[in-house]
Design a protein around this motif. Sequence first.
Motif, mmCIF file in Angstrom:
data_model
loop_
_atom_site.group_PDB
_atom_site.id
_atom_site.type_symbol
_atom_site.label_atom_id
_atom_site.label_comp_id
_atom_site.label_asym_id
_atom_site.label_seq_id
_atom_site.Cartn_x
_atom_site.Cartn_y
_atom_site.Cartn_z
ATOM 1 N N GLY A 159 0.767 -1.138 -0.004
ATOM 2 C CA GLY A 159 -0.104 -0.048 0.110
ATOM 3 C C GLY A 159 0.829 1.314 -0.008
ATOM 4 O O GLY A 159 1.901 1.400 -0.669
ATOM 5 N N LEU A 160 0.209 2.378 0.651
ATOM 6 C CA LEU A 160 0.833 3.464 0.770
ATOM 7 C C LEU A 160 2.426 3.600 1.229
ATOM 8 O O LEU A 160 3.310 4.438 0.951
ATOM 9 N N ALA A 161 2.483 2.431 2.436
ATOM 10 C CA ALA A 161 3.694 2.515 2.983
ATOM 11 C C ALA A 161 5.147 2.429 2.031
ATOM 12 O O ALA A 161 6.100 2.812 2.173
ATOM 13 N N GLN A 162 4.764 1.593 0.895
ATOM 14 C CA GLN A 162 6.000 1.159 -0.340
ATOM 15 C C GLN A 162 6.277 2.499 -0.720
ATOM 16 O O GLN A 162 7.291 2.645 -1.320
ATOM 17 N N LEU A 163 5.514 3.560 -0.832
ATOM 18 C CA LEU A 163 5.989 4.888 -1.515
ATOM 19 C C LEU A 163 6.679 5.623 -0.666
ATOM 20 O O LEU A 163 7.098 6.630 -1.151
ATOM 21 N N ARG A 164 6.885 5.486 0.668
ATOM 22 C CA ARG A 164 7.716 6.353 1.617
ATOM 23 C C ARG A 164 9.030 5.869 1.268
ATOM 24 O O ARG A 164 9.534 4.880 2.008
ATOM 25 N N THR A 165 9.808 6.476 0.374
ATOM 26 C CA THR A 165 11.179 5.934 0.088
ATOM 27 C C THR A 165 12.299 7.145 0.114
ATOM 28 O O THR A 165 13.317 7.271 -0.163
ATOM 29 N N GLY A 166 11.806 8.283 1.136
ATOM 30 C CA GLY A 166 12.537 9.242 1.268
ATOM 31 C C GLY A 166 12.521 10.493 0.891
ATOM 32 O O GLY A 166 13.071 11.563 1.383
ATOM 33 N N ASP A 167 11.378 10.788 -0.084
ATOM 34 C CA ASP A 167 11.162 12.217 -0.742
ATOM 35 C C ASP A 167 10.184 12.792 0.180
ATOM 36 O O ASP A 167 8.963 12.276 0.489
ATOM 37 N N ALA A 168 10.584 13.934 0.437
ATOM 38 C CA ALA A 168 9.419 14.875 1.475
ATOM 39 C C ALA A 168 8.234 15.178 0.861
ATOM 40 O O ALA A 168 6.946 15.118 1.350
ATOM 41 N N GLN A 169 8.196 15.316 -0.391
ATOM 42 C CA GLN A 169 6.979 15.638 -1.457
ATOM 43 C C GLN A 169 5.971 14.519 -1.501
ATOM 44 O O GLN A 169 4.842 14.880 -1.301
ATOM 45 N N VAL A 170 6.579 13.314 -1.601
ATOM 46 C CA VAL A 170 5.807 12.178 -1.768
ATOM 47 C C VAL A 170 5.266 11.959 -0.356
ATOM 48 O O VAL A 170 3.967 11.497 -0.244
ATOM 49 N N ALA A 171 6.182 11.820 0.797
ATOM 50 C CA ALA A 171 5.517 11.817 2.103
ATOM 51 C C ALA A 171 4.477 12.551 2.391
ATOM 52 O O ALA A 171 3.451 12.197 3.238
ATOM 53 N N SER A 172 4.383 13.978 1.963
ATOM 54 C CA SER A 172 3.433 14.778 2.204
ATOM 55 C C SER A 172 2.190 14.469 1.567
ATOM 56 O O SER A 172 0.646 14.451 2.025
ATOM 57 N N VAL A 173 2.019 13.853 0.198
ATOM 58 C CA VAL A 173 1.111 13.496 -0.403
ATOM 59 C C VAL A 173 0.432 12.317 0.193
ATOM 60 O O VAL A 173 -0.956 12.141 0.416
#
Length: 346
Positions: A159-173
């Motif tokens: 899910g969404l956890a796999q998208l947390r790869t260190g980019d702050a903009q993506v983490a905000s999304v």
Amino acid sequence: MSARMIDNHLLTDDFRNVMRLHFHSRVEFIGTLMEGILAVSADGKLVGANRGALEQLGMSGAALRMHSLTTLFGTTVGALVDRFRSPLATPMPVQLNGGRQFHIHARFNWPVWTSLADALGSVTEPSAGTVTSPAMAADAPMPTAPAPAAAPASAMGNGLAQLRTGDAQVASVVDKIRRVIDRDIPMLILGETGTGKELLARAIHMDSARAKQPFVAVNCASIPETLIEAELFGYEDGAFTGARRKGAVGKIVQANGGTLFLDEIGDMPVGLQAHLLRVLQERQVTPLGSAKSVAVDVSIICATHRNLREMIEAKQFREDLFYRLNGLAVRLPPLRERSDLMALVR
């Protein structure tokens, strides 16, 4: 726009057992983010309102509390039950004392096939003197959505956890999405081609309560304009030359119970946009060549690389459909701006 959608959704949740009046001065905006919503108790008291209602009526919460359904719109609960007991009822024109005109549509969950007296007796009314709607309280802040439950451990890897790869903009999304997931709020994903819009849509589906139901993706730009209507809505045998025998089930019905992802929604023909808007409003699909509608329950996620506001100005995209789809809009950064490229490569 996301705050307005959350406000509308919370009000609908809080007042699910009373009548809700959806209204706007323009009938085509009923059912969109721009509509006003009033909650009405069984005896005609106004017990809740969203921000849109106060803005359109030009009243404060305190001023609105001085009115009833009859003094504001000149009608009664019984009259609205009689008119809107049919799901095919059209919005009703009303006029305020000052001459301003609105169109209203009433929704209620009690059984309309019983007598009105029974219906009125089944509604729980708020206690006297209690402010029951945040928007009706003077100087009340905009309500915020409660934090969603953590995703199941089994879904964390996909899910969404796999998208947390260190980019702050993506983490905000991801953080924004987690706050509204499973709240029946349509999402619009913006970003250049190749930024991972479908990957994000699938991650949202995996973390939602619909994860075990279908995820159906449709690329509106890749289907010829002459075929996209049949692809989305399905068709009956003999609906058009070249149609399959026994017809075909459309993508919207295939997604029933799950998530429908409309990629490149900005490339959808304008004529088809009106048909899609009707489906979203009525939650029913009528296959081509059929006289029968099929009820559908889908979560909508759309994506585009286009500027939809510019397309609205150019009359290339419907404004009412935009407000229907733009519950929460998030933008994925282009790869050249991301700080986690090494993690993506790995």
